[in-house]
Design a protein around this motif. Sequence first.
Motif, PDB file in Angstrom:
ATOM      1  N   TYR A 435       0.854  -1.308   0.110  1.00 22.28           N
ATOM      2  CA  TYR A 435       0.078   0.095   0.104  1.00 22.28           C
ATOM      3  C   TYR A 435       0.834   1.284   0.141  1.00 22.28           C
ATOM      4  N   MET A 436       1.955   1.142   0.808  1.00 23.15           N
ATOM      5  CA  MET A 436       2.785   2.488   0.784  1.00 23.15           C
ATOM      6  C   MET A 436       3.564   2.683  -0.247  1.00 23.15           C
ATOM      7  N   ALA A 437       3.975   1.746  -1.102  1.00 22.72           N
ATOM      8  CA  ALA A 437       4.662   1.840  -2.003  1.00 22.72           C
ATOM      9  C   ALA A 437       3.819   2.162  -3.273  1.00 22.72           C
ATOM     10  N   VAL A 438       2.424   1.833  -3.298  1.00 21.10           N
ATOM     11  CA  VAL A 438       1.702   2.489  -4.473  1.00 21.10           C
ATOM     12  C   VAL A 438       1.297   3.879  -4.170  1.00 21.10           C
ATOM     13  N   THR A 439       1.087   4.256  -2.795  1.00 19.23           N
ATOM     14  CA  THR A 439       0.522   5.490  -2.645  1.00 19.23           C
ATOM     15  C   THR A 439       1.849   6.475  -2.528  1.00 19.23           C
ATOM     16  N   GLY A 440       3.110   6.166  -2.094  1.00 15.37           N
ATOM     17  CA  GLY A 440       4.009   7.010  -2.345  1.00 15.37           C
ATOM     18  C   GLY A 440       4.630   7.116  -3.616  1.00 15.37           C
ATOM     19  N   GLY A 441       4.414   6.092  -4.685  1.00 19.24           N
ATOM     20  CA  GLY A 441       4.744   6.137  -5.972  1.00 19.24           C
ATOM     21  C   GLY A 441       3.687   7.205  -6.786  1.00 19.24           C
ATOM     22  N   ILE A 442       2.496   7.467  -6.092  1.00 19.43           N
ATOM     23  CA  ILE A 442       2.103   8.934  -6.946  1.00 19.43           C
ATOM     24  C   ILE A 442       3.059  10.088  -6.916  1.00 19.43           C
ATOM     25  N   TYR A 443       3.603  10.260  -6.157  1.00 18.44           N
ATOM     26  CA  TYR A 443       4.823  11.226  -5.886  1.00 18.44           C
ATOM     27  C   TYR A 443       6.228  10.872  -6.640  1.00 18.44           C
ATOM     28  N   PHE A 444       6.516   9.651  -5.901  1.00 20.48           N
ATOM     29  CA  PHE A 444       7.909   9.509  -6.278  1.00 20.48           C
ATOM     30  C   PHE A 444       8.335   9.001  -7.640  1.00 20.48           C
ATOM     31  N   THR A 445       7.623   8.110  -8.258  1.00 20.08           N
ATOM     32  CA  THR A 445       7.500   7.781  -9.497  1.00 20.08           C
ATOM     33  C   THR A 445       8.079   8.854 -10.549  1.00 20.08           C
ATOM     34  N   GLY A 478      -2.937   1.331  -8.790  1.00 23.58           N
ATOM     35  CA  GLY A 478      -2.193   0.110  -8.151  1.00 23.58           C
ATOM     36  C   GLY A 478      -2.889  -0.047  -6.896  1.00 23.58           C
ATOM     37  N   LEU A 479      -3.691   1.041  -6.178  1.00 25.96           N
ATOM     38  CA  LEU A 479      -4.624   0.681  -5.130  1.00 25.96           C
ATOM     39  C   LEU A 479      -5.797  -0.289  -5.179  1.00 25.96           C
ATOM     40  N   GLU A 480      -5.921  -1.329  -4.403  1.00 27.14           N
ATOM     41  CA  GLU A 480      -6.849  -2.391  -4.515  1.00 27.14           C
ATOM     42  C   GLU A 480      -8.304  -1.994  -4.919  1.00 27.14           C
ATOM     43  N   GLN A 505       3.816  -4.136 -11.335  1.00 28.49           N
ATOM     44  CA  GLN A 505       3.796  -3.958 -12.678  1.00 28.49           C
ATOM     45  C   GLN A 505       3.488  -2.549 -13.063  1.00 28.49           C
ATOM     46  N   ILE A 506       2.341  -1.998 -12.649  1.00 32.07           N
ATOM     47  CA  ILE A 506       1.850  -0.643 -12.762  1.00 32.07           C
ATOM     48  C   ILE A 506       2.788   0.232 -12.544  1.00 32.07           C
ATOM     49  N   GLY A 507       3.648   0.023 -11.380  1.00 28.86           N
ATOM     50  CA  GLY A 507       4.690   1.018 -11.035  1.00 28.86           C
ATOM     51  C   GLY A 507       5.827   1.091 -11.865  1.00 28.86           C
ATOM     52  N   LEU A 508       6.191  -0.077 -12.199  1.00 32.08           N
ATOM     53  CA  LEU A 508       7.188  -0.118 -13.347  1.00 32.08           C
ATOM     54  C   LEU A 508       6.790   0.351 -14.635  1.00 32.08           C
ATOM     55  N   ILE A 509       5.726   0.340 -15.173  1.00 23.89           N
ATOM     56  CA  ILE A 509       5.124   0.921 -16.229  1.00 23.89           C
ATOM     57  C   ILE A 509       5.044   2.552 -16.061  1.00 23.89           C
ATOM     58  N   THR A 510       4.587   2.842 -14.788  1.00 24.15           N
ATOM     59  CA  THR A 510       4.604   4.500 -14.445  1.00 24.15           C
ATOM     60  C   THR A 510       5.936   5.083 -14.752  1.00 24.15           C
TER      61      THR A 510
END
Length: 534
Positions: A435-445, A478-480, A505-510
């Motif tokens: 959950y943290m990797a996805v929500t944080g990814g909104i900014y950090f990706t 990426g959020l469920e 996978q969504i994170g890598l694509i982003t």
Amino acid sequence: MITGVLSPEELTQKAFERTNFGKVDAVIVVVYLLLSLCIGLMVKRYAGSMENYIGAGRKIGPWLGVATMTGTELGLVTVMYSAQKGFTGGFAAFHIAVIAGVATLFVGLTGFIVGPLRRMKVLTIPEYYETRFNKPIRVLGGILLVFAGVLNMGLFLKVGSMFIVGVTGIASDGEALKWVMVGLLVLVLIYTTLGGMISVILTDYVQFVVLSFGLLIGTGLAVWKLGWSKIFDGTRQVLGESGFDPTIAEGGFGWSYVFWMIITAGLIGSAVWPTAVSRALTMESEKAVRKQYCWSSISFAVRFLFPYFWGICALVFIHFHPIGQDMKLLFFPVDESVEPLSNLYAMPMVMARILPPVLLGIVTAGMIAAFMSTHDSYFLTWSSVITQDIVAPLRKKEFSTKARVRLTRFCIVLMGGYVLYWSVFYQGREDIWDYMAVTGGIYFTGAFVVLMLGVYWKRTSSLGALLGLCSGLLMLFGLEPIQKAVGLKYQDEQGEWIEILSSPQIGLITVGIAIVLTVLGSLIRPDKPKEVKA
């Protein structure tokens, strides 16, 4: 025999009540919390300026920097989500710790991103956006950072409260959990709003000492109770080979997950995530920053390894130790119609039975300290971004120091209310770390790409930065709950959940999309030479 008499709710309560936590332990915890409040009150007079309030006067040396960075990153939520990963993934989860340690060492040796930021003497990452690009990019970066950061810490309060409920044996019903959340939140808000970064660093240091002691002793006792052979054999018996090999997707990881961790737990966790970078920006020199990161590479790995191991020990204890059998029915019910107890409770409940009185109180105090050190740093980071990078740049009139500090404190309190609300509201069932990797990814990706290219590629333009930062919003998929709403995750006819694209996978694509858009935007509309300030 008991299962035929007691209801599942009664069984759960009985299991919670089997704890070694007593009155002496409660006194230890209370004394420690009062000490934290005193620190906040004592340093209040030194927090009059924004540089002192959010940057501690930029006078932090490397050794205190190592301790305070570890104190922040080794929060209770870190221990809980890492123990959860160990409980569900076994020794395979260790790959995340290795990645974090190696990446942090790389940042320390090279000064990757953090070195140039410290040389520019900025207080926040969005401040760099204005220096390198323009004011609108700074404001956009600040908005995305706060949105992702506050969403990211939305479950911290609930997870920390679940630890206290599990360790102390407080009634496990929802009402007790809510009151624990309120009490912890009020405590954190008081001393963070009073002392700012100075109180954060001092309490982080104390917490670093206490929790390091607790981790070592607790780990030793867990090994003594179970034995090395039983820990490894039990993990293999329950999880199979996937409990040791992170490349096996059936175990919850897989190659896409490993690559996603290289980006998130590795490079971003050390060089981009603001609560870690904020420590670099308070250091006395760039040399001190690099030294801090080199030594912190050890603690960045250890902060994952020990909690993973505790989660593994909890799994083995519940399955094979005689005094853990009542918990096995809760976490792994035989009746499929019975909802299993959240595995976040596993580690604290096992700890409450393994650790003796007094030591349990010390470790619990250290854990609560870890809870506070994470919350205070996150609250202070996000609120200072609102003040420094959103409100201040948009104001036409002068923004006085007192007004900035006052607004920062108000934002801290406002965020506290949100965290309490979100802890009760959010219904996603993914692991807390994911959950943290996805929500944080909104900014950090997007931020990772923009920072990296902005620092090391002179042709990066404002349009490229705009497109790169906005790309991070794709991480919302990426959020469920959102995955289910848009059909990326659905149930088949047999009731099994099918995932079209996983969160990694969504994170890598982003990240890939952010790189492409940043480069294309920069080539399509370059900044004029006079606009490039790097």
